[in-house]
Design an enzyme around this catalytic site. Structure first.
Site, PDB file in Angstrom:
ATOM      1  N   ASP A 157      -8.424  93.106  19.410  1.00 40.14           N
ATOM      2  CA  ASP A 157      -8.424  93.624  20.782  1.00 40.14           C
ATOM      3  C   ASP A 157      -7.238  94.585  20.959  1.00 40.14           C
ATOM      4  O   ASP A 157      -6.130  94.323  20.499  1.00 40.14           O
ATOM      5  CB  ASP A 157      -8.314  92.461  21.784  1.00 40.14           C
ATOM      6  CG  ASP A 157      -8.692  92.874  23.187  1.00 40.14           C
ATOM      7  OD1 ASP A 157      -9.723  92.409  23.691  1.00 40.14           O
ATOM      8  OD2 ASP A 157      -7.951  93.688  23.790  1.00 40.14           O
ATOM      9  N   ILE A 158      -7.486  95.702  21.622  1.00 43.96           N
ATOM     10  CA  ILE A 158      -6.459  96.736  21.799  1.00 43.96           C
ATOM     11  C   ILE A 158      -5.354  96.273  22.759  1.00 43.96           C
ATOM     12  O   ILE A 158      -4.241  96.786  22.723  1.00 43.96           O
ATOM     13  CB  ILE A 158      -7.120  98.049  22.300  1.00 43.96           C
ATOM     14  CG1 ILE A 158      -6.306  99.256  21.923  1.00 43.96           C
ATOM     15  CG2 ILE A 158      -7.403  98.011  23.790  1.00 43.96           C
ATOM     16  CD1 ILE A 158      -7.055 100.570  22.067  1.00 43.96           C
ATOM     17  N   GLU A 209     -15.801  93.465  31.413  1.00 46.32           N
ATOM     18  CA  GLU A 209     -15.440  94.873  31.589  1.00 46.32           C
ATOM     19  C   GLU A 209     -16.306  95.794  30.735  1.00 46.32           C
ATOM     20  O   GLU A 209     -16.683  96.875  31.160  1.00 46.32           O
ATOM     21  CB  GLU A 209     -13.969  95.092  31.209  1.00 46.32           C
ATOM     22  CG  GLU A 209     -13.009  94.571  32.257  1.00 46.32           C
ATOM     23  CD  GLU A 209     -11.576  94.599  31.776  1.00 46.32           C
ATOM     24  OE1 GLU A 209     -11.283  95.258  30.760  1.00 46.32           O
ATOM     25  OE2 GLU A 209     -10.749  93.935  32.429  1.00 46.32           O
ATOM     26  N   VAL A 210     -16.542  95.385  29.500  1.00 44.89           N
ATOM     27  CA  VAL A 210     -17.311  96.239  28.587  1.00 44.89           C
ATOM     28  C   VAL A 210     -18.734  95.673  28.485  1.00 44.89           C
ATOM     29  O   VAL A 210     -18.926  94.539  28.053  1.00 44.89           O
ATOM     30  CB  VAL A 210     -16.655  96.304  27.191  1.00 44.89           C
ATOM     31  CG1 VAL A 210     -17.461  97.191  26.264  1.00 44.89           C
ATOM     32  CG2 VAL A 210     -15.216  96.802  27.301  1.00 44.89           C
ATOM     33  N   HIS A 227     -19.885  90.531  23.699  1.00 45.41           N
ATOM     34  CA  HIS A 227     -18.794  90.290  22.752  1.00 45.41           C
ATOM     35  C   HIS A 227     -18.208  88.905  22.943  1.00 45.41           C
ATOM     36  O   HIS A 227     -18.244  88.346  24.028  1.00 45.41           O
ATOM     37  CB  HIS A 227     -17.703  91.361  22.875  1.00 45.41           C
ATOM     38  CG  HIS A 227     -17.191  91.553  24.263  1.00 45.41           C
ATOM     39  ND1 HIS A 227     -17.885  92.248  25.235  1.00 45.41           N
ATOM     40  CD2 HIS A 227     -16.052  91.143  24.863  1.00 45.41           C
ATOM     41  CE1 HIS A 227     -17.198  92.264  26.352  1.00 45.41           C
ATOM     42  NE2 HIS A 227     -16.083  91.580  26.164  1.00 45.41           N
TER      43      HIS A 227
HETATM   44  P1  AMP Z   1     -14.231  91.857  28.722  1.00 41.83           P
HETATM   45  O1  AMP Z   1     -13.450  91.785  29.995  1.00 41.83           O
HETATM   46  O2  AMP Z   1     -14.694  90.493  28.261  1.00 41.83           O
HETATM   47  O3  AMP Z   1     -15.369  92.850  28.823  1.00 41.83           O
HETATM   48  O4  AMP Z   1     -13.231  92.322  27.608  1.00 41.83           O
HETATM   49  C1  AMP Z   1     -13.163  93.615  27.100  1.00 41.83           C
HETATM   50  C2  AMP Z   1     -12.028  93.638  26.103  1.00 41.83           C
HETATM   51  O5  AMP Z   1     -12.127  94.823  25.330  1.00 41.83           O
HETATM   52  C3  AMP Z   1     -10.618  93.608  26.714  1.00 41.83           C
HETATM   53  O6  AMP Z   1      -9.907  92.491  26.196  1.00 41.83           O
HETATM   54  C4  AMP Z   1     -10.007  94.943  26.244  1.00 41.83           C
HETATM   55  O7  AMP Z   1      -8.632  94.838  25.954  1.00 41.83           O
HETATM   56  C5  AMP Z   1     -10.836  95.244  25.003  1.00 41.83           C
HETATM   57  N1  AMP Z   1     -10.922  96.644  24.622  1.00 41.83           N
HETATM   58  C6  AMP Z   1     -11.218  97.706  25.413  1.00 41.83           C
HETATM   59  N2  AMP Z   1     -11.231  98.844  24.710  1.00 41.83           N
HETATM   60  C7  AMP Z   1     -10.956  98.509  23.428  1.00 41.83           C
HETATM   61  C8  AMP Z   1     -10.821  99.243  22.206  1.00 41.83           C
HETATM   62  N3  AMP Z   1     -10.984 100.586  22.165  1.00 41.83           N
HETATM   63  N4  AMP Z   1     -10.520  98.559  21.080  1.00 41.83           N
HETATM   64  C9  AMP Z   1     -10.347  97.230  21.107  1.00 41.83           C
HETATM   65  N5  AMP Z   1     -10.458  96.472  22.218  1.00 41.83           N
HETATM   66  C10 AMP Z   1     -10.749  97.097  23.368  1.00 41.83           C
END
Ligand code: AMP
Length: 112
Positions: free
Chosen positions: A32-33, A98-99, A103
């Site tokens: 995770d970033i 968020e994404v 995942h």
């Molecule tokens: P969620 O709230 O479960 O959708 O988590 C999304 C996660 O993706 C968060 O922990 C972010 O820090 C992570 N994230 C977003 N962009 C990236 C990226 N480019 N590379 C790695 N992790 C990311």
């Protein structure tokens, strides 16, 4: 509807780099970033699926089992099998996802 331009779709397509831990034909695991624990990894299936339910409903049982087998492989690779860890998958508004690509968060390396 699935957004083909979400950040994890771009990582899977190789358009955006990631700190890769493990990959096979059907899934990808990376750090995770913005880690919220000493070890914070993410695992994504490569098929287009928005969240947990979408992943389960759109894929056959061997793909689903393969993904979770890979989660276990990555836990072992990260060296956190014995010390313990937490698996999380956020979904939707109340889950604060968020994404919009399914995942699993793998958290560990310290007492959470
Ligand atoms: P969620 O709230 O479960 O959708 O988590 C999304 C996660 O993706 C968060 O922990 C972010 O820090 C992570 N994230 C977003 N962009 C990236 C990226 N480019 N590379 C790695 N992790 C990311």
């Amino acid at each position: 509807m699935y957004d083909e331009n979400n950040i994890f779709a771009k990582i899977i397509r190789g358009e955006i780099p990631c700190n890769k831990i493990y990959e096979d034909d059907t899934s990808l695991f990376f750090h995770d970033i913005n880690p919220t624990a000493k070890i914070h990894a993410l695992g994504v299936p490569k098929s287009s699926c928005i969240d947990f339910a979408d992943f389960i409903n759109k894929n056959n049982s061997s793909i689903v089992a393969g993904f979770f087998n890979n989660v276990e492989i990555v836990i072992d690779k990260l060296g956190i099998k014995d010390s313990g860890y937490r698996l999380i998958s956020n979904s939707g508004i109340n889950g604060r996802q968020e994404v919009p690509h399914f995942h699993i968060h793998i958290l560990g390396g310290e007492r959470l």
